[in-house]
Scaffold this active site. Structure first.
Site, PDB file in Angstrom:
ATOM      1  N   GLU A 553      -0.719  -0.017  -8.907  1.00 49.40           N
ATOM      2  CA  GLU A 553       0.184  -1.143  -7.959  1.00 49.40           C
ATOM      3  C   GLU A 553       0.967  -2.209  -8.702  1.00 49.40           C
ATOM      4  O   GLU A 553       0.959  -3.392  -8.394  1.00 49.40           O
ATOM      5  CB  GLU A 553      -0.631  -1.597  -7.057  1.00 49.40           C
ATOM      6  CG  GLU A 553      -1.307  -0.633  -6.112  1.00 49.40           C
ATOM      7  CD  GLU A 553      -2.244  -0.976  -5.109  1.00 49.40           C
ATOM      8  OE1 GLU A 553      -2.476  -2.170  -4.800  1.00 49.40           O
ATOM      9  OE2 GLU A 553      -2.819  -0.327  -4.508  1.00 49.40           O
ATOM     10  N   ASN A 595      -0.874   4.517 -11.034  1.00 46.51           N
ATOM     11  CA  ASN A 595      -1.210   4.692  -9.481  1.00 46.51           C
ATOM     12  C   ASN A 595      -0.557   3.840  -8.750  1.00 46.51           C
ATOM     13  O   ASN A 595      -0.497   2.589  -9.027  1.00 46.51           O
ATOM     14  CB  ASN A 595      -2.718   4.505  -9.207  1.00 46.51           C
ATOM     15  CG  ASN A 595      -3.248   5.126  -7.775  1.00 46.51           C
ATOM     16  OD1 ASN A 595      -2.936   6.211  -7.565  1.00 46.51           O
ATOM     17  ND2 ASN A 595      -4.207   4.184  -7.223  1.00 46.51           N
ATOM     18  N   HIS A 631      -1.117   6.511   1.570  1.00 46.83           N
ATOM     19  CA  HIS A 631      -1.729   6.176   2.899  1.00 46.83           C
ATOM     20  C   HIS A 631      -0.646   6.431   3.858  1.00 46.83           C
ATOM     21  O   HIS A 631       0.135   5.654   4.021  1.00 46.83           O
ATOM     22  CB  HIS A 631      -2.211   4.730   2.574  1.00 46.83           C
ATOM     23  CG  HIS A 631      -3.248   4.389   1.965  1.00 46.83           C
ATOM     24  ND1 HIS A 631      -4.518   4.697   1.935  1.00 46.83           N
ATOM     25  CD2 HIS A 631      -3.022   3.908   0.379  1.00 46.83           C
ATOM     26  CE1 HIS A 631      -5.248   4.570   0.800  1.00 46.83           C
ATOM     27  NE2 HIS A 631      -4.435   4.002   0.097  1.00 46.83           N
ATOM     28  N   GLU A 660      -5.270   8.625  -2.993  1.00 47.65           N
ATOM     29  CA  GLU A 660      -5.809   8.009  -1.938  1.00 47.65           C
ATOM     30  C   GLU A 660      -5.367   8.457  -0.471  1.00 47.65           C
ATOM     31  O   GLU A 660      -4.834   7.622   0.349  1.00 47.65           O
ATOM     32  CB  GLU A 660      -5.699   6.366  -2.081  1.00 47.65           C
ATOM     33  CG  GLU A 660      -6.151   5.811  -3.264  1.00 47.65           C
ATOM     34  CD  GLU A 660      -5.802   4.415  -3.630  1.00 47.65           C
ATOM     35  OE1 GLU A 660      -5.714   3.658  -2.556  1.00 47.65           O
ATOM     36  OE2 GLU A 660      -5.931   3.840  -4.723  1.00 47.65           O
ATOM     37  N   ASP A 662      -4.858   9.367   3.178  1.00 54.99           N
ATOM     38  CA  ASP A 662      -5.380   9.278   4.545  1.00 54.99           C
ATOM     39  C   ASP A 662      -4.041   9.151   5.513  1.00 54.99           C
ATOM     40  O   ASP A 662      -3.067   9.122   5.039  1.00 54.99           O
ATOM     41  CB  ASP A 662      -6.171   8.115   4.655  1.00 54.99           C
ATOM     42  CG  ASP A 662      -6.004   6.709   4.243  1.00 54.99           C
ATOM     43  OD1 ASP A 662      -4.579   6.725   4.311  1.00 54.99           O
ATOM     44  OD2 ASP A 662      -6.503   5.733   4.167  1.00 54.99           O
TER      45      ASP A 662
HETATM   46  O1  9MR Z   1     -10.530   0.798   0.599  1.00 53.93           O
HETATM   47  C1  9MR Z   1     -10.600  -0.283  -0.146  1.00 53.93           C
HETATM   48  C2  9MR Z   1     -11.152  -1.557   0.693  1.00 53.93           C
HETATM   49  O2  9MR Z   1     -12.595  -1.118   0.999  1.00 53.93           O
HETATM   50  C3  9MR Z   1     -11.177  -2.830  -0.046  1.00 53.93           C
HETATM   51  O3  9MR Z   1     -11.533  -3.949   0.839  1.00 53.93           O
HETATM   52  C4  9MR Z   1      -9.581  -3.146  -0.550  1.00 53.93           C
HETATM   53  C5  9MR Z   1      -9.615  -4.200  -1.407  1.00 53.93           C
HETATM   54  O4  9MR Z   1     -10.323  -4.091  -2.529  1.00 53.93           O
HETATM   55  O5  9MR Z   1      -9.362  -2.016  -1.339  1.00 53.93           O
HETATM   56  C6  9MR Z   1      -9.252  -0.764  -0.688  1.00 53.93           C
HETATM   57  O6  9MR Z   1      -8.678   0.214  -1.440  1.00 53.93           O
HETATM   58  C7  9MR Z   1      -7.258   0.113  -1.695  1.00 53.93           C
HETATM   59  C8  9MR Z   1      -7.154   0.746  -3.206  1.00 53.93           C
HETATM   60  O7  9MR Z   1      -8.305   0.176  -4.093  1.00 53.93           O
HETATM   61  C9  9MR Z   1      -5.962   0.530  -3.902  1.00 53.93           C
HETATM   62  N1  9MR Z   1      -4.825   1.150  -3.147  1.00 53.93           N
HETATM   63  C10 9MR Z   1      -4.684   0.538  -1.650  1.00 53.93           C
HETATM   64  C11 9MR Z   1      -6.113   0.983  -1.040  1.00 53.93           C
HETATM   65  C12 9MR Z   1      -6.310   0.410   0.228  1.00 53.93           C
HETATM   66  O8  9MR Z   1      -6.200  -0.892   0.497  1.00 53.93           O
END
Ligand code: 9MR
Length: 736
Positions: A553, A595, A631, A660, A662
């Site tokens: 990101e 990513n 997402h 990722e 969903d």
């Molecule tokens: O699913 C993850 C959630 O449990 C955490 O609180 C959050 C912050 O670290 O991150 C979420 O996962 C993210 C991923 O690491 C990067 N892409 C976006 C995902 C959803 O926010």
């Protein structure tokens, strides 16, 4: 070392949109949940005038509003749950309230179209930004909707959250010349009532010299002034209501905003040009809190007045308040007969005292283990004789005032093992036939979740790849410089090895979820710290983590520029190439990917990602693949865009990973639609020779980061959803 900090964002239970008549009350209970059971803060963004958001004393709040005639139309209210321990972890949920005028009223008044305060033609010189506010109004006092036509590329039209919008545009050299842009204001509930205003926006090249004689649009240069805005004082247990009022010399009403608002406070519009800052402080807020109030000129938003207000919170010596403890964060678990339930019961007291926890009823063979930190584990080995629903009650008693108690019940469903069976073949078996990876992201501390035996059984049966959803993140894994928290990451690595799964690491270099010591580091140390971190992680799992998300990101959402992360601040754009080189050196065999999210179709961000990766590849940066997070929402339809977009990255010579996946729903009616998005996206990946893996971001809705939108393959009781069968069929039948 046992980590003390919660790391998963809280969620909010679903909230439906509502339609009411003027004078009909809206009442909605807003329920936050936190995976770690620490009561999250709750706030409301843009509370409508006259609405309340009162605390129910059990971690939930109730939103109540009696809309008036002036509220006719639609109003969006957003609630936000904020993690009690890390305010960066938050999740929001919005509801739209449509307020209908009683027909009688409408006939009596006759409805007039809304209008826009008059706009002037403008000029901007290349390199500068054009920035102005568009102010709609409606003779009936309804807040009208606004949209723009012929919006120039790169321009934005943001909601100022006060009924107005801000047009901002930094033109590029291809945009020199005149552009006609139209603003349309309309009533949401009757779109034929509309007014259009067009303006000419001219972009001039740098060398153009402005004729000093030329009349300039009038500017109101006197900054707005606050009226009687002073420091505040409030006792614990009381609500502070501070009305903020600002004036401008020319009589226009300035916009009002607030910065550094405490969690749980609101700053709502009173509908008369003033706003009220409302806050009910908790013991955590004792002492001084500073908020920043901003008044914004109605015509030129660059003219602002800021004022910092100190709010002192003290205990009232004559009226000491004690907040009752609560138990939070338990969701009724479903487990398989024969498994052991392992439910953490965690009481929380806002006064920081440790309440006493007891169980009022327990099964005979259960234990209620004291963890020594005020929490207990309810451990219950079940068997076939326990099949059915069982409700247990827990009580917490305040340690200082025994009259303050709180009880919580929860229901354990013990289900027949066969009820979790799925027809057809397992996803990983089908994927392996195609030499394909089908993965999931694992919850943090999987061995400690209440239903971990079932969770790990299904995961192991279905997937041949796994990513830790959180435990490789720097904030988790390196909480202090050189101090590593490997427990969860090691556990997952062992599990993956045991189940023959590919381990996918995530992420090495990210702008967020950083430990405090990195957020506030001296950025001249960025490179050394990055090197230490990459060496530690990649080194430890060398030969085990087969794929690494090296940079995550890096690109901003709107303009496609690089985010100004600590890494960027310390190393400039070079941080990206450096991170990949460091990872390559630490494990030459690992597949290294970039990513990002919202890049699956064509847009400014995916264009920026394309250009970035192309540039890096040309410079020889060792990037093997690109991760598309995906997402998505269940109404996603741009599959053609997705397909062509993936192709252009494949044409760069990159492998493609869907990392990722969903698909969020807003109601359960969308299950089939959700399955369709699962199917078509997987088909696109399978048809693309360079697409190597598809991974969902979790597998059961119970533990999804978007749990209340049920975005995954299994529901929260571990039942396979249509999305699961869509993937199963596609893996089985789809031919390239
Ligand atoms: O699913 C993850 C959630 O449990 C955490 O609180 C959050 C912050 O670290 O991150 C979420 O996962 C993210 C991923 O690491 C990067 N892409 C976006 C995902 C959803 O926010």
């Amino acid at each position: 070392m046992t980590p003390a900090l919660a790391n998963q964002a809280p969620t909010l239970d679903p909230i439906d949109n509502v339609t009411v008549f003027v004078g009909e009350q809206v009442s909605v209970r807003v329920v936050p949940r936190d995976p770690e059971g620490v009561v999250p803060g709750l706030r409301i963004i843009d509370i409508p005038a006259g609405a309340m958001f009162s605390d129910n004393g059990d971690g939930t709040r109730t939103f109540k509003w009696l809309p008036q005639s002036r509220d006719a139309g639609s109003t969006k209210v957003t609630f936000e749950a904020v993690d009690a321990l890390d305010e960066n972890l938050r999740n929001g949920r919005s509801m739209t309230i449509t307020v209908l005028q009683n027909e009688q009223n409408e006939m009596e008044t006759g409805n007039l179209p809304p209008e826009i305060e008059s706009l002037v033609d403008r000029e901007v010189t290349l390199g500068e930004t054009m920035d102005f506010r568009v102010v709609p109004y409606d003779p009936e006092g309804v807040v009208p909707a606004l949209r723009v036509e012929n919006m120039p590329g790169g321009a934005s039209f943001d909601d100022n959250r006060d009924g107005t919008r801000q047009f901002r545009w930094t033109p590029n050299s291809d945009q020199i010349g005149a552009h006609q842009v139209s603003f349309i204001v309309y009533e949401e509930k009757n779109q034929s009532l509309r007014t259009r205003q067009s303006v000419t926006l001219t972009v001039k090249a740098e060398q153009d010299i402005v004729n000093p004689e030329e009349p300039q649009p009038p500017i109101n240069s006197a900054a707005p002034q606050f009226e009687d805005l002073t420091d505040q004082f409030v006792y614990l247990g009381q609500t502070l209501n501070l009305v903020v009022r600002a004036t401008s010399e020319d009589g226009s009403v300035p916009g009002l905003a607030m910065d550094r608002m405490p969690v749980d406070s609101s700053f709502f519009d009173n509908g008369d040009g003033t706003r009220t800052f409302r806050w009910f402080p908790y013991p955590v807020n004792l002492g001084d809190t500073y908020v920043n109030v901003i008044a914004i000129d109605a015509h030129d938003p660059s003219i602002r007045t800021d004022k910092t207000i100190k709010i002192r919170v003290e205990r009232d010596p004559n009226n000491p308040v004690n907040f009752p403890p609560v138990i939070n964060g338990i969701r009724n678990p479903t487990i398989r007969a024969g498994d052991t339930l392992n439910q953490l019961v965690q009481p929380v007291d806002p006064d920081f005292t440790v309440p006493e926890l007891s169980a009022l009823n327990l099964p005979n063979d259960a234990q209620f283990v004291d963890n020594g930190d005020g929490t207990r584990d309810f451990r219950w080995p079940t068997d076939a004789g326990d099949i059915g629903d069982h409700t247990y009650h827990f009580r917490v008693v305040d340690s200082e005032d025994a009259s303050l108690t709180f009880e919580k019940s929860f229901t354990v469903t013990v289900a027949e093992p066969s009820s979790f069976e799925r027809s057809g073949e397992r996803l990983r078996v089908l994927a392996e036939r195609r030499d394909f990876l089908i993965g999931y992201a694992s919850v943090l501390n999987a061995p400690k979740i209440a239903d971990n035996e079932l969770y790990r059984q299904i995961a192991g049966d279905e997937f041949n790849m796994v990513t830790p959803e959180n435990s490789h993140k720097m904030g988790w894994v390196q909480p202090h410089r050189g101090v590593f928290e490997w427990e969860d990451a090691d556990d997952l690595a062992a599990y993956a090895r045991d189940k023959g799964m590919v381990l996918h690491g995530h992420p090495l270099v990210w702008y967020t979820q950083l430990p405090g010591w990195v957020q506030f580091m001296d950025v001249s140390e960025a490179k050394t710290i990055m090197q230490e971190h990459i060496n530690a992680l990649v080194g430890r799992y060398r030969g085990q983590v087969k794929i690494w998300d090296v940079v995550n990101e890096a690109i901003s959402d709107n303009d496609g520029k690089l985010r100004e992360s600590v890494w960027y601040k310390g190393m400039g754009e070079a941080y990206i190439a450096e991170a990949f080189k460091m990872a390559r050196a630490a494990d030459p065999e690992a597949i290294l990917i970039y990513n990002d999210y919202d890049v699956a179709w064509f847009n400014t961000k995916s264009d920026a990602m394309y250009n970035l990766l192309k540039r890096e590849l040309e410079a020889g940066t060792p990037i093997d693949g690109v991760g598309f997070q995906m997402h998505l929402l269940s109404d996603f339809t741009d599959f053609e865009g997705m397909n062509n977009n993936l192709q252009r990255f494949a044409d760069l010579g990159l492998d493609i990973y869907i990392t990722e996946f969903d698909v969020s729903m807003s109601s359960n009616d969308e299950l089939e639609q959700q399955a369709e998005v699962y199917r078509r996206s997987l088909e696109i990946c399978l048809a693309q020779p360079r697409c190597k893996a598809m991974q969902s971001w979790g597998f059961t809705d119970r533990y999804s980061w978007r749990s209340s939108n049920n975005p995954l393959l299994f529901d929260d009781k571990y039942q396979a959803k249509p999305a699961y069968y869509a993937w199963q069929r596609t893996l089985r039948d789809f031919l390239r």
